[in-house]
Scaffold this motif. Structure first.
Motif: not given
Length: 172
Positions: A138-157
């Motif tokens: 649970r702890l890791l899922v939340g952290t990784v989800r946050g990183k994915c949400e933070e980074n996807w716009r830049g990666s797609h851009g």
């Protein structure tokens, strides 16, 4: 029984540049070096031997700088195995990281104009569609989800910027 494991799913859609064809987008999605380097935390990678049971899947050891993870969870760099399999409309990317983290991501090039065919110039409206499933404690899922949400716009851009540059190179 109480389980400490959890799953998170994410779905992101980014319109591709108007001049992008399906073939151009697919070629870029099959460019593993490009995709690995889109990660803003990327440090380096190396190619691993093929798995004889999955010869169409390429394997990589990727190392990222992970300064935003909770202190002590991982070092400032994290190495993980990435398995990348080209598909007919994109790529399947499975990450196997420390602490039992498994992240399954698809990036697909899909039509978004609602039409069944390209126009007379061979153009259509396409989007990059990313679906992510994160499985870990649970702890890791939340952290990784946050990183994915933070980074996807830049990666797609950066992916779209690559397509624009490639499109300009073809016009010359």
């Amino acid at each position: 029984m109480f389980s400490f494991n959890s799953t998170a799913t994410l779905h992101h859609v980014t319109p591709l540049p108007p001049s992008t064809t399906f073939a151009q987008a697919l070629e870029a999605l099959h460019n593993h070096d490009l995709l690995i380097r889109l990660d803003p935390e990327f440090a380096h990678y190396e190619t691993l031997p093929l798995d004889p049971s999955a010869p169409s899947t390429k394997r990589y050891k990727v190392t990222d700088h992970m300064h935003a993870l909770p202190k002590g969870l991982w070092d400032s760099t994290v190495s993980f195995e990435a398995e990348m399999t080209n598909t007919e409309d994109g790529i399947l990317w499975i990450v196997k990281a420390p602490l039992g983290l498994v992240q399954r991501t698809t990036w697909r090039c899909l039509r978004t104009d609602g039409l069944g065919e390209e126009d007379k110039k061979g153009q259509a409206e396409w989007s990059l569609v990313e679906d992510v499933e994160i499985r870990a404690n649970r702890l890791l899922v939340g952290t990784v989800r946050g990183k994915c949400e933070e980074n996807w716009r830049g990666s797609h851009g950066r992916f779209c910027e690559f397509l624009v540059k490639e499109g300009e190179g073809e016009k010359k």
